[in-house]
Design a protein around this motif. Structure first.
Motif: not given
Length: 240
Positions: A10-11, A30, A114-115, A163, A189
């Motif tokens: 992810g991020l 991040c 998660m987006d 996220d 996260r």
């Protein structure tokens, strides 16, 4: 037993080293830099700080998806390269299960989100029973409203993390009809420590794979693949 763990799904970019019950090192960032810029330098820094000979690790655990297509490819390539170079097995750990593991022994349901863009989330639904993580509903990409309805059907309090929370927090607060809470920032996260802890369980249960066998789990095709399929469909229609 020593486990090296990676998460770039992810991020967040995160690297950890675990030795049985001890988290020897964890480096998590991040920020705006891409994982291709951060992951290997972070690994190098963590290894230097604990004076680790990588040949002494027993296996590599990596967040296997879903998540960012680019991030997953970077994490997968890094894990496969280490596995091949060190002749060590890999454990592909579900991204969302590892996120849920951040909230070890939390009461009620745990729902990482998660987006996934287009008002969708990558999600799964989990709970702890007997100090073990159980999967209530497996990983999938669905609309946020569909997810909330599913959770309401299951009943009970829910803890959200990931996220996707900043993106859909208002929607959850306005429409969700059950008791719920949001995980605090330090647990909300991806963390390679959680990937490593689950990976250690997998290793002891024999859930390992070779570097050659490992593949990320994307759950859905990338935007580039969707656009190519659409172009091919239009071209086909134009020929008919």
């Amino acid at each position: 037993m020593k486990i090296l763990a990676l998460d770039s799904s992810g991020l967040v970019a995160s690297v950890a080293v675990l030795d049985e019950e001890t988290l020897l090192a964890e480096y998590t960032v991040c920020h705006k830099k891409t994982h291709s810029q951060t992951l290997l330098p972070m690994l190098d820094e963590a290894v230097k700080n604990i004076e680790l000979d990588l040949h002494t690790i027993d296996a590599v655990a990596v967040a296997a998806g879903p998540g960012s297509f680019t991030g997953l490819r970077i994490g997968s390539a890094t894990a496969k390269g280490l596995g091949l170079a060190l002749d060590k097995p890999l454990m592909g750990v579900e991204t969302l299960a590892a996120l849920a593991y951040n909230l070890y022994d939390t009461e009620g349901l745990i729902c990482p989100i998660m987006d996934a863009r287009r008002r969708q989330v990558y999600t799964g639904i989990y709970r702890f029973a007997g100090h073990r993580l159980e999967t209530v509903s497996g990983q999938e990409a669905i609309g946020i409203d569909e997810l909330l309805k599913k959770l309401e059907g299951l009943g009970g309090p829910v803890t959200f993390l990931g996220d996707g929370v900043p993106v859909f927090r208002q929607r959850i607060e306005e429409t969700f009809c059950q008791p719920f809470s949001f995980a605090p920032p330090h647990l909300s996260r991806q963390r390679a420590g959680a990937v490593g802890a689950l990976g250690m369980q997998y290793y002891k249960e024999g859930k390992i794979q070779t570097a050659a066998e490992h593949r990320p789990e994307y759950l859905r095709v990338s935007q580039a693949e969707r656009e190519r399929a659409e172009r091919e469909r239009r071209a086909q229609e134009g020929q008919e």
